[in-house]
Design an enzyme around this catalytic site. Structure first.
Site, PDB file in Angstrom:
ATOM      1  N   ASP A   6       2.141  -3.145  -0.906  1.00  0.00           N
ATOM      2  CA  ASP A   6       2.473  -1.810  -0.406  1.00  0.00           C
ATOM      3  C   ASP A   6       1.546  -0.815  -1.105  1.00  0.00           C
ATOM      4  O   ASP A   6       1.648  -0.603  -2.316  1.00  0.00           O
ATOM      5  CB  ASP A   6       3.940  -1.506  -0.717  1.00  0.00           C
ATOM      6  CG  ASP A   6       4.408  -0.185  -0.112  1.00  0.00           C
ATOM      7  OD1 ASP A   6       3.553   0.658   0.226  1.00  0.00           O
ATOM      8  OD2 ASP A   6       5.632   0.004   0.004  1.00  0.00           O
ATOM      9  N   HIS A   7       0.658  -0.203  -0.327  1.00  0.00           N
ATOM     10  CA  HIS A   7      -0.357   0.673  -0.918  1.00  0.00           C
ATOM     11  C   HIS A   7       0.225   1.977  -1.446  1.00  0.00           C
ATOM     12  O   HIS A   7      -0.466   2.734  -2.138  1.00  0.00           O
ATOM     13  CB  HIS A   7      -1.456   0.975   0.108  1.00  0.00           C
ATOM     14  CG  HIS A   7      -2.837   0.923  -0.474  1.00  0.00           C
ATOM     15  ND1 HIS A   7      -3.134   1.404  -1.728  1.00  0.00           N
ATOM     16  CD2 HIS A   7      -4.011   0.465   0.020  1.00  0.00           C
ATOM     17  CE1 HIS A   7      -4.423   1.250  -1.980  1.00  0.00           C
ATOM     18  NE2 HIS A   7      -4.980   0.670  -0.937  1.00  0.00           N
ATOM     19  N   ARG A   8       1.489   2.280  -1.131  1.00  0.00           N
ATOM     20  CA  ARG A   8       2.129   3.438  -1.755  1.00  0.00           C
ATOM     21  C   ARG A   8       2.433   3.167  -3.226  1.00  0.00           C
ATOM     22  O   ARG A   8       2.458   4.090  -4.055  1.00  0.00           O
ATOM     23  CB  ARG A   8       3.437   3.777  -1.033  1.00  0.00           C
ATOM     24  CG  ARG A   8       3.295   4.167   0.425  1.00  0.00           C
ATOM     25  CD  ARG A   8       4.650   4.294   1.082  1.00  0.00           C
ATOM     26  NE  ARG A   8       5.406   3.023   1.028  1.00  0.00           N
ATOM     27  CZ  ARG A   8       6.651   2.883   1.493  1.00  0.00           C
ATOM     28  NH1 ARG A   8       7.288   3.922   2.007  1.00  0.00           N
ATOM     29  NH2 ARG A   8       7.249   1.708   1.419  1.00  0.00           N
TER      30      ARG A   8
END
Length: 473
Positions: free
Chosen positions: A443-445
Site C-alpha cells: 500500500d503506497h499510502r
C-alpha cells in the site's frame, strides 16, 4: 416439547448463510452436539451442532436456501424431564419461546417477513421473463391447525397442483414433496422437481424418480434452444447447453467484494527480486533427515514465512494498516501471517496468529494445518480475520511471479514464485542454480518504494543465505 433451532450468527455480524446440506432427516433421533447441517457463510463452511437431544420433527429450509440469521431452520421434539415427549406448545407460548436464544451469538429475530429467495437451480432456465410486472402484495393465508394424532394426513398436492386462491388472488404453487437428499440430487443433476412424478407414499418424489427423469431427458432428441432466453448448461454428462450460469454467493462473493474494495481503495505498487535459493533448498533437504522434523512438511514457503517475520522487525511500516475513519496509521507489534489458499470454493486467506513467536518447525506445522483445513472447507471464521500481512505461494502452480492484490486492511503481500534450476552467475562463473522470483505488493499510502524494496531485499538475503537468520533473530 417442540423446540426450534434458529440460525446463529456464525461470525462477526454475518447476516445470512446458505444451507449446503442436511445431515439429518425428519423423524430421525439426534443427540446433543450431533452435526445436523453444513452451512456456508461469506467466509467459510461451518458444521452446525444440535443444541438438543430429541427427534427431528421438521426441516424448515431446503438445501441451497439462503437463510437470514435468527430464522428457524429446524424443529425438534425434545423429551421433558421425565423422558416423555411433552405436548405441543400453544401458539402464544411458542411465540415467546422463539424469542429465547438457542446458541450464543445468534441474531435477533428479523423484523421483515417472507421467505428468503432461493438460489436458481443450475441447469434450469426459468420460464418466466426476466422482468415481471408489479404484483399486489396479498395477505398470508391463515395457518391451518395441525391434525390430531391418528388423524388421516390431508392429501398432498402433486408437483403441478396449486392451492386455490381467494377473492381472485393468484394461486400459490406448492413445493414438490421430497426429502432433502433427493432435492440435492435433483439440483446437482439440473432436474426441476416440479416436472417429476413421485411414486412414493402420497406422491413423494424418490431418488429413483429423479434418476428415471435423467434417463428420460437423456433419451429425448436434442432440440434447438430458444434464443429468446439465456441458454444454461445442463448437468455435465448431458452435454447440452452453450453456457453455464453459476450464482455468485458464499465465499466467492465475499472474496470478490474484498478484492474490488482493496484494488480501488489502496494504491498498489509492486517490486520484484530474483534470488538464488540453492542454499535454502539444501537446508530444507538436511532438515528433512533430522528426527525432530520427521513427518513435518518443509517447503520454501516455510522459509519465506520465517523470513517475513524476521524482516518485519526491522520494517514495521509493512505490518500496518491505514485507518481512514480515525485518520491514523496503525502499526502492529505482532504478526498474524495470512497464507493464501486456493480451495474448491475460491480463494481464502486464513492467518496464523502470533506467527512471530513460532520456530521453523512450529511454523511448518501451522502452515500445513491451515492449508489442509482450508482445502476441506473447515476454516473457522476467526482464522479469516485479523491478518496483518500475507504470503501467496503462486509457485505451486508453476508460475514465476505475479502482482498479488492486498488482503483488505493489510499493507503488504509477498508472492513466492516457482523454484527452477537455471544458469546463474556463481562464484565468478556460470552454474546451474535453484532460482526463484519474489514479488511484493504494498500500500503506497503506508510504504514508500525505498521501504518496500529494502524489505524485499532483506527477505531475499535470508533465502539466499539462511545463515542470515542468526544475524537477524
Amino acid at each position: 416439547m417442540i423446540r426450534e433451532f434458529r440460525l446463529p450468527d456464525l461470525g462477526e455480524g454475518l447476516t445470512e448463510s446458505e444451507i449446503l446440506s442436511w445431515r439429518v432427516t425428519e423423524g430421525q433421533s439426534v443427540t446433543l452436539n450431533q452435526v445436523i447441517a453444513e452451512v456456508e457463510t461469506a467466509k467459510a463452511v461451518v458444521e452446525l451442532p444440535s443444541p438438543f437431544e430429541g427427534v427431528v420433527t421438521r426441516l424448515h429450509e431446503a438445501e441451497g436456501t439462503v437463510v437470514e440469521v435468527g430464522k428457524a431452520i429446524i424443529s425438534f421434539d425434545v423429551p421433558d424431564a421425565g423422558g416423555v415427549p411433552a405436548p405441543a406448545v400453544p401458539a402464544a407460548d411458542a411465540a415467546a419461546q422463539r424469542r429465547q436464544p438457542t446458541l450464543v451469538g445468534y441474531g435477533a429475530e428479523p423484523e421483515k417477513a417472507g421467505r428468503p429467495a432461493r438460489r436458481a437451480r443450475r441447469g434450469f432456465v426459468s420460464p418466466e421473463p426476466a422482468v415481471q410486472p408489479a404484483r399486489a402484495v396479498q395477505p398470508a393465508p391463515p395457518v391451518q391447525p395441525a391434525p390430531a394424532p391418528g388423524a388421516a394426513e390431508p392429501p398432498v398436492p402433486t408437483a403441478g397442483a396449486e392451492s386455490a386462491g381467494t377473492n381472485g388472488t393468484p394461486a400459490v404453487q406448492e413445493r414438490p414433496r421430497s426429502t432433502p437428499p433427493v432435492r440435492k440430487l435433483a439440483r446437482d443433476l439440473g432436474i426441476d422437481l416440479s416436472t417429476v412424478d413421485g411414486t412414493g407414499p402420497q406422491g413423494r418424489i424418490l431418488r429413483g424418480d429423479v434418476e428415471a427423469a435423467i434417463l428420460r431427458s437423456s433419451a429425448e432428441p436434442s432440440r434447438t434452444p430458444d434464443r429468446s432466453q439465456p441458454v444454461v448448461a445442463d448437468a455435465p454428462h448431458l452435454g447440452q447447453g452453450r453456457e453455464e450460469r453459476i450464482p455468485i454467493a458464499g465465499i466467492r462473493k465475499h472474496t470478490a467484494a474484498a478484492m474490488v474494495s482493496s484494488a480501488f481503495t489502496a494504491p498498489h505498487a509492486t517490486v520484484f527480486l530474483t534470488v538464488d535459493v540453492t542454499a535454502s533448498m539444501n537446508l530444507l533437504e538436511k532438515l528433512r533427515s533430522r528426527r525432530e522434523y520427521d513427518g513435518v512438511r518443509l517447503t520454501p514457503l516455510v522459509l519465506a514465512a520465517k523470513a517475513v517475520c524476521l524482516a518485519l522487525r526491522r520494517h514495521p511500516e509493512l505490518n500496518a494498516r491505514w485507518d481512514e475513519a480515525a485518520r491514523e496509521i496503525v502499526r502492529y507489534r505482532y504478526v498474524n501471517l495470512g497464507i493464501a489458499a486456493a480451495t474448491p470454493r475460491g480463494l481464502m486467506v486464513p492467518n496464523i496468529k502470533d506467527a512471530q513467536d513460532l520456530g521453523l518447525r512450529e511454523l511448518a506445522l501451522a502452515i500445513s494445518d491451515l492449508a489442509g483445513t482450508a482445502r476441506e472447507g473447515r476454516t473457522p471464521p476467526a482464522a479469516l480475520t485479523g491478518g496483518t500481512v500475507s504470503i501467496s505461494n503462486v509457485g505451486v502452480f508453476g508460475v514465476d511471479a505475479g502482482t498479488p492484490i492486498l488482503n483488505p486492511g493489510e499493507a503488504a503481500i509477498l508472492a513466492l514464485g516457482a523454484v527452477r534450476r537455471q544458469p546463474w552467475e556463481h562464484e565468478g562463473g556460470i552454474a546451474l542454480r535453484q532460482v526463484t522470483t519474489l514479488s511484493l505488493s504494498f500500500d503506497h499510502r503506508l510504504v514508500d518504494g525505498a521501504e518496500g524494496a529494502a524489505f524485499l531485499r532483506e527477505i531475499g538475503d535470508v533465502l539466499a543465505e539462511p545463515a542470515m537468520v542468526l544475524a537477524l533473530d
